[in-house]
Write a protein that holds these residues in place. Structure first.
Motif, PDB file in Angstrom:
ATOM      1  N   ARG A  63      12.039  68.922  84.256  1.00  0.00           N
ATOM      2  CA  ARG A  63      12.505  69.228  85.623  1.00  0.00           C
ATOM      3  C   ARG A  63      13.740  70.125  85.590  1.00  0.00           C
ATOM      4  O   ARG A  63      13.935  70.958  86.467  1.00  0.00           O
ATOM      5  CB  ARG A  63      12.810  67.926  86.365  1.00  0.00           C
ATOM      6  CG  ARG A  63      11.569  67.169  86.812  1.00  0.00           C
ATOM      7  CD  ARG A  63      11.926  66.114  87.846  1.00  0.00           C
ATOM      8  NE  ARG A  63      12.794  65.082  87.278  1.00  0.00           N
ATOM      9  CZ  ARG A  63      12.336  63.961  86.712  1.00  0.00           C
ATOM     10  NH1 ARG A  63      11.034  63.751  86.637  1.00  0.00           N
ATOM     11  NH2 ARG A  63      13.172  63.071  86.214  1.00  0.00           N
ATOM     12  N   ASP A 103      11.463  63.404  78.494  1.00  0.00           N
ATOM     13  CA  ASP A 103      10.736  64.680  78.509  1.00  0.00           C
ATOM     14  C   ASP A 103      10.512  65.165  79.933  1.00  0.00           C
ATOM     15  O   ASP A 103      10.639  66.369  80.223  1.00  0.00           O
ATOM     16  CB  ASP A 103       9.393  64.533  77.794  1.00  0.00           C
ATOM     17  CG  ASP A 103       9.563  64.364  76.285  1.00  0.00           C
ATOM     18  OD1 ASP A 103      10.653  64.696  75.783  1.00  0.00           O
ATOM     19  OD2 ASP A 103       8.608  63.889  75.633  1.00  0.00           O
ATOM     20  N   ARG A 104      10.185  64.222  80.839  1.00  0.00           N
ATOM     21  CA  ARG A 104       9.972  64.626  82.242  1.00  0.00           C
ATOM     22  C   ARG A 104      11.274  65.120  82.858  1.00  0.00           C
ATOM     23  O   ARG A 104      11.298  66.100  83.604  1.00  0.00           O
ATOM     24  CB  ARG A 104       9.414  63.443  83.041  1.00  0.00           C
ATOM     25  CG  ARG A 104       7.945  63.153  82.757  1.00  0.00           C
ATOM     26  CD  ARG A 104       7.355  62.240  83.819  1.00  0.00           C
ATOM     27  NE  ARG A 104       7.995  60.924  83.812  1.00  0.00           N
ATOM     28  CZ  ARG A 104       7.588  59.906  83.078  1.00  0.00           C
ATOM     29  NH1 ARG A 104       6.542  60.050  82.265  1.00  0.00           N
ATOM     30  NH2 ARG A 104       8.209  58.747  83.126  1.00  0.00           N
TER      31      ARG A 104
END
Length: 232
Positions: free
Chosen positions: A37, A32-33
């Motif tokens: 990004r 998810d991160r």
């Protein structure tokens, strides 16, 4: 005694699966991160652009050909209200009856007072004789206006009290609906009083040129059709 190789392989595989299952939240959070990004943040809304879009939508709505229209004006309700321009051109998509047009929708242009008790007498003003002015714009002869009281409208009512037989809004085209502010007078008493048709001299015309009215002075009046079986 040492377990056979097959048993060790089963135990090792089970341990790997258990570890993978335990690490799922961490792996998902990492994905998810990374996705966040790669996704650019949304651009901030420009309030000016949003206002322009709304203005363009309003212009398309009220400047469409084929709409019915009637001029509207009202008296002021306070000293501070005197500075406002109250004249508007009401636009209709369908040939509504006057009783529907003077329902709650009319409060888009009819002022509401804080205590919720306001009475209005709605009159139809039609030119009998247009005023005459000189080339310099000075009034040479006043016009003559026929004034027909149509209805009593009260802020505390949900429907108008008609003073004459109902009519369609197409009958109003070319004339002016004028709202006389009667303050907190009892609307039932006003409705029960006599309201004769009369004629008055005036320096202004009750007519208008629809082609000269800009979008900002036009107000669309829509009336929601009642649900089948609903009480009228």
């Amino acid at each position: 005694m040492t377990p056979p190789d097959s048993a060790l392989q089963v135990i090792g595989g089970a341990a790997v699966l258990l570890l993978a299952w335990l690490l799922r939240p961490l792996v998902r959070a990492g994905l998810d991160r990374a996705r966040a990004r790669r996704t650019p943040p949304p651009e901030p809304r420009d309030s000016d652009d949003e206002w322009k879009l709304r203005e363009a939508s309003h212009r398309r709505d009220v400047l469409r050909p084929g709409l019915l229209h009637a001029a509207f004006d009202r008296e002021s309700v306070s000293l501070g209200d005197d500075s406002e321009w109250h004249w508007r051109l009401l636009m209709f998509e369908e040939n509504l009856p006057l009783s529907a047009a003077l329902g709650p929708a009319i409060f888009k242009v009819l002022a509401s007072v804080p205590d919720g008790q306001a009475t209005w007498l709605i009159e139809l003003r039609e030119d009998v004789r247009a005023p005459q002015r000189s080339s310099a714009g000075e009034l040479e002869r006043p016009g003559l206006v026929r004034i027909t009281p149509l209805a009593v409208v009260a802020q505390q009512w949900t429907a108008p009290h008609l003073l004459h037989a109902d009519m369609s809004v197409s009958r109003l085209m070319g004339a002016t609906l004028h709202a006389r502010y009667l303050g907190r007078q009892d609307p039932d008493g006003v409705a029960g009083a006599p309201h004769p048709i009369r004629e008055e001299e005036s320096g202004t015309s009750a007519g208008y040129d629809e082609s000269q009215v800009g979008a900002n002075d036009r107000v669309m009046i829509r009336v929601r059709a009642p649900r089948p079986g609903a009480a009228v």
